[in-house]
Design an enzyme around this catalytic site. Structure first.
Site, short mmCIF file in Angstrom:
data_model
loop_
_atom_site.label_atom_id
_atom_site.label_comp_id
_atom_site.label_asym_id
_atom_site.label_seq_id
_atom_site.Cartn_x
_atom_site.Cartn_y
_atom_site.Cartn_z
N GLY A 16 2.96 8.55 -15.70
CA GLY A 16 3.45 9.91 -15.91
C GLY A 16 4.47 9.99 -17.02
N CYS A 43 0.69 1.25 -11.76
CA CYS A 43 -0.76 1.24 -11.96
C CYS A 43 -1.21 0.08 -12.83
CB CYS A 43 -1.22 2.57 -12.57
SG CYS A 43 -2.96 2.55 -13.03
N CYS A 48 -3.27 -0.36 -9.55
CA CYS A 48 -4.70 -0.08 -9.74
C CYS A 48 -5.43 -1.09 -10.62
CB CYS A 48 -4.87 1.30 -10.39
SG CYS A 48 -3.67 2.51 -9.90
N LYS A 51 -5.54 -4.70 -9.25
CA LYS A 51 -6.33 -4.59 -8.01
C LYS A 51 -7.82 -4.52 -8.32
CE LYS A 51 -7.73 -0.92 -6.78
NZ LYS A 51 -6.98 0.12 -6.13
N TYR A 180 -5.06 2.83 2.00
CA TYR A 180 -5.69 2.38 0.77
C TYR A 180 -5.41 0.89 0.50
CZ TYR A 180 -6.49 7.15 -1.10
OH TYR A 180 -6.93 8.42 -1.34
N ILE A 181 -4.14 0.55 0.49
CA ILE A 181 -3.77 -0.79 0.01
C ILE A 181 -4.19 -1.86 1.01
CG2 ILE A 181 -1.84 -2.26 -0.71
CD1 ILE A 181 -0.46 0.22 -1.83
N GLU A 184 -8.00 -2.29 0.87
CA GLU A 184 -8.48 -2.87 -0.39
C GLU A 184 -8.13 -4.36 -0.46
OE1 GLU A 184 -8.47 1.08 -3.29
OE2 GLU A 184 -6.79 -0.31 -3.44
N THR A 314 -2.44 7.85 -9.89
CA THR A 314 -2.17 7.73 -11.33
C THR A 314 -2.65 8.94 -12.16
OG1 THR A 314 -2.24 5.35 -11.18
CG2 THR A 314 -2.67 6.28 -13.35
N HIS A 439 -34.53 8.83 -9.53
CA HIS A 439 -35.18 7.90 -8.62
C HIS A 439 -35.49 6.58 -9.30
CE1 HIS A 439 -37.49 6.88 -5.07
NE2 HIS A 439 -38.47 6.48 -5.85
N GLU A 444 -29.42 9.72 -5.23
CA GLU A 444 -30.41 10.79 -5.02
C GLU A 444 -30.32 11.35 -3.61
OE1 GLU A 444 -34.68 9.64 -4.89
OE2 GLU A 444 -33.95 7.59 -5.06
P1 NDP Z 1 -1.19 4.66 3.20
O1 NDP Z 1 -0.31 5.80 3.43
O2 NDP Z 1 -2.53 4.87 2.59
O3 NDP Z 1 -1.41 3.88 4.59
C1 NDP Z 1 -0.31 3.41 5.31
C2 NDP Z 1 -0.79 2.52 6.43
O4 NDP Z 1 0.34 1.88 7.02
C3 NDP Z 1 -1.49 3.26 7.55
O5 NDP Z 1 -2.55 2.47 8.04
C4 NDP Z 1 -0.39 3.40 8.61
O6 NDP Z 1 -0.88 3.36 9.93
C5 NDP Z 1 0.40 2.13 8.40
N1 NDP Z 1 1.81 2.22 8.77
C6 NDP Z 1 2.74 3.06 8.27
N2 NDP Z 1 3.94 2.81 8.82
C7 NDP Z 1 3.77 1.79 9.67
C8 NDP Z 1 4.63 1.05 10.54
N3 NDP Z 1 5.93 1.33 10.61
N4 NDP Z 1 4.10 0.05 11.28
C9 NDP Z 1 2.79 -0.24 11.20
N5 NDP Z 1 1.92 0.40 10.39
C10 NDP Z 1 2.41 1.39 9.64
O7 NDP Z 1 -0.32 3.63 2.33
P2 NDP Z 1 -0.69 2.44 1.38
O8 NDP Z 1 0.52 1.57 1.38
O9 NDP Z 1 -1.99 1.82 1.72
O10 NDP Z 1 -0.88 3.14 -0.04
C11 NDP Z 1 0.17 3.96 -0.56
C12 NDP Z 1 -0.37 5.01 -1.46
O11 NDP Z 1 -0.75 4.44 -2.70
C13 NDP Z 1 -1.63 5.72 -0.99
O12 NDP Z 1 -1.38 6.73 -0.08
C14 NDP Z 1 -2.18 6.24 -2.28
O13 NDP Z 1 -1.55 7.43 -2.61
C15 NDP Z 1 -1.80 5.16 -3.28
N6 NDP Z 1 -2.91 4.24 -3.56
C16 NDP Z 1 -4.11 4.72 -4.01
C17 NDP Z 1 -5.14 3.85 -4.28
C18 NDP Z 1 -6.45 4.37 -4.76
O14 NDP Z 1 -6.53 5.53 -5.19
N7 NDP Z 1 -7.53 3.58 -4.72
C19 NDP Z 1 -5.02 2.41 -4.12
C20 NDP Z 1 -3.74 2.02 -3.61
C21 NDP Z 1 -2.74 2.91 -3.37
P3 NDP Z 1 -1.39 4.64 10.75
O15 NDP Z 1 -2.79 4.90 10.27
O16 NDP Z 1 -1.35 4.16 12.15
O17 NDP Z 1 -0.44 5.74 10.43
#
Ligand code: NDP
Length: 454
Positions: A16, A43, A48, A51, A180-181, A184, A314, A439, A444
């Site tokens: 940004g 990123c 990104c 990754k 996400y993270i 992945e 990003t 096809h 498709e």
């Molecule tokens: P997310 O918000 O996607 O997921 C967080 C995860 O952590 C959830 O499974 C949540 O569980 C769990 N969690 C949160 N707090 C706790 C806790 N105290 N104890 C145990 N588990 C916990 O975060 P990420 O870190 O994966 O990614 C951050 C952001 O980065 C994404 O939201 C996205 O915006 C960006 N990103 C985008 C990508 C892409 O576009 N491909 C790739 C990587 C990152 P629960 O489900 O139970 O709440």
């Protein structure tokens, strides 16, 4: 204008910040940009880009498995982690150089230092103590991994920040978080041959995604050999004599692994920047509160990207930076539309999604028609891979407009980019139906789903 006066001071040279700085400079503004770490931001440096390179690396394992059915026989394959790290580092350094050169070519003065806001129109460069007078300040400092509750031994865990530079390949890994993270990293580590444990307090994956997408992904993840550790949280982490980690869970069970990775969300980098002191309003998670033009509660201070915790992706940060620069310095005001942003999760199989989930559509009061298809792609006929693709369209029953498109499977990220154009144009299910199929492809299916599933 003396050196200590600029039109724009950008704090943070990530996606940004760099875009905003370059465009503002191209509009004739005198711009200074400070970065305390490396140009390119999360990123490029530790998000990104590395990754995706690691995802590519991991997918060769699948190709090696799949090729036998097509007649290929290869000898023993061996994966070398240091080679991947070294080549990744070279590519990241190249991209960082491009970012820096582009900013320089646009006339942006770049400062390798932390910078803090000292007033509505002043910034201090920490490395030199120099005070800069700025007509506008842009905060583009991004976010950082959340570390979660302060349990004993938390410092023994790593986050995505450290992962891409681990000196040794972790053969047994425990990941906390299934967003996400977490997903992945679990999938790419599994592909590279690690034994992977994925801990989820809810027992599910990808909160907020379409429920059927979540269920399909969870089943695929478990079938890939990733071991889910459901319904528990971490109580403590200890170092073991052999350099590993022992995690004790909330139910007192324990697990020994080589590395523990926290992927439990990210927090905005807005602390310690002098923002609150300068009168900038922060919300309850510490993000900078901004209006649609990315302007904070202090009219001369703007913020874009993850530090504002809007849509933390990003391309969104880049767009917000561009809109800011055009609006403030280019006499071309425009705002970013945060609806209908397509996104991909590079887990295995990949997920691509745009628009509303079935649940969100119903929640918003839409009466919906659902079209879906789950199938083994043609390649699987010879490879023998059991993984199934999944496609789902969420359609508004009254207007026939497609509200959401969800794809799981190879190249889902590529497909969803194109589907996003159609949805953005207001495509109806009838528009999908009258599109002739390409096809034989997996895509498709998107234009051949004739029967309502509900
Ligand atoms: P997310 O918000 O996607 O997921 C967080 C995860 O952590 C959830 O499974 C949540 O569980 C769990 N969690 C949160 N707090 C706790 C806790 N105290 N104890 C145990 N588990 C916990 O975060 P990420 O870190 O994966 O990614 C951050 C952001 O980065 C994404 O939201 C996205 O915006 C960006 N990103 C985008 C990508 C892409 O576009 N491909 C790739 C990587 C990152 P629960 O489900 O139970 O709440």
């Amino acid at each position: 204008m003396s050196r200590k006066e600029v039109d724009l001071f950008v704090i943070g040279a990530g996606s940004g910040g760099v875009r905003a700085a370059r465009i503002a400079a191209q509009h004739g503004a005198r711009v200074m940009m400070a970065e305390e770490f490396r140009t390119g931001g999360t990123c490029v440096i530790r998000g990104c880009v590395p990754k995706k390179l690691f995802v590519y690396a991991s997918r060769y394992a699948h190709e090696l498995e799949d090729m036998a059915g097509f007649g290929w026989q290869v000898g023993e394959a061996r994966f070398d982690w240091p080679t991947l790290i070294e080549n990744k580092n070279r590519e990241i350094a190249r991209l960082e150089g491009i970012y820096k050169r582009n900013a320089e070519a646009a006339g942006v003065e770049q400062v390798a230092s932390r910078a803090v806001v000292t007033g509505p129109n002043t910034v201090r460069i920490e490395a030199t103590g120099e005070e800069i007078q700025a007509r506008y300040i842009l905060v583009a400092t991004g976010g950082r991994p959340s570390l979660g509750p302060d349990i004993p031994g938390r410092e023994l865990a790593i986050t995505s920040n450290e992962f891409f530079d681990l000196p040794r390949f972790p053969k047994r890994v425990l990941i906390q978080g299934t967003g996400y993270i977490g997903l992945e990293f679990a999938c790419l580590l599994r592909g590279l041959g690690a034994e992977v444990f994925l801990a989820s307090r809810s027992g599910h994956v990808l909160r907020g995604f379409d429920e059927e997408v979540r269920t399909h992904v969870l089943a695929e993840v478990e079938a890939s050999g990733i071991q889910m550790v459901k319904g528990v949280s971490f109580s403590r982490i200890d170092a073991t004599a052999d350099g590993g980690r022992r995690v004790t869970f909330s139910d007192d069970s324990t697990l020994e692994v080589d590395a523990v990775l926290l992927a439990i969300g990210r927090v905005p980098n807005a602390q310690g920047l002098g923002l609150a002191e300068a009168g900038v309003a922060l919300d309850k998670v510490g993000a900078v509160v901004v209006d649609e033009y990315s302007r904070s509660s202090v009219p001369s201070i703007y913020a874009v990207g993850d530090v504002t915790n809007r849509v933390n992706l990003t391309p969104v940060a880049i767009r917000e930076g561009h809109a800011f620069a055009d609006t403030v310095f280019g006499n071309k005001p425009w705002v970013v539309d945060h609806s209908l942003i397509a996104t991909a999760v590079f887990c295995e199989p990949e997920v691509g999604t745009v628009g509303l989930s079935e649940e969100a559509a119903r929640h918003r009061g839409h009466e919906v028609d659902i079209y879906k298809s789950a199938f083994r792609p043609l390649k699987a006929a010879l490879s023998g891979r059991q993984s199934r693709m999944f496609m789902k369209l969420v359609v508004d029953a009254k207007s026939d407009r497609v509200l959401g498109c969800h794809i799981i499977g190879e190249a889902a990220g590529e497909m969803i980019q194109l589907a996003a154009i159609a949805l953005g144009m207001g495509a109806t299910k009838a528009d999908f139906d009258r599109t002739v199929a390409v096809h034989p492809t997996a895509a498709e299916e998107l234009v051949t789903m004739r029967t309502r599933a509900n």
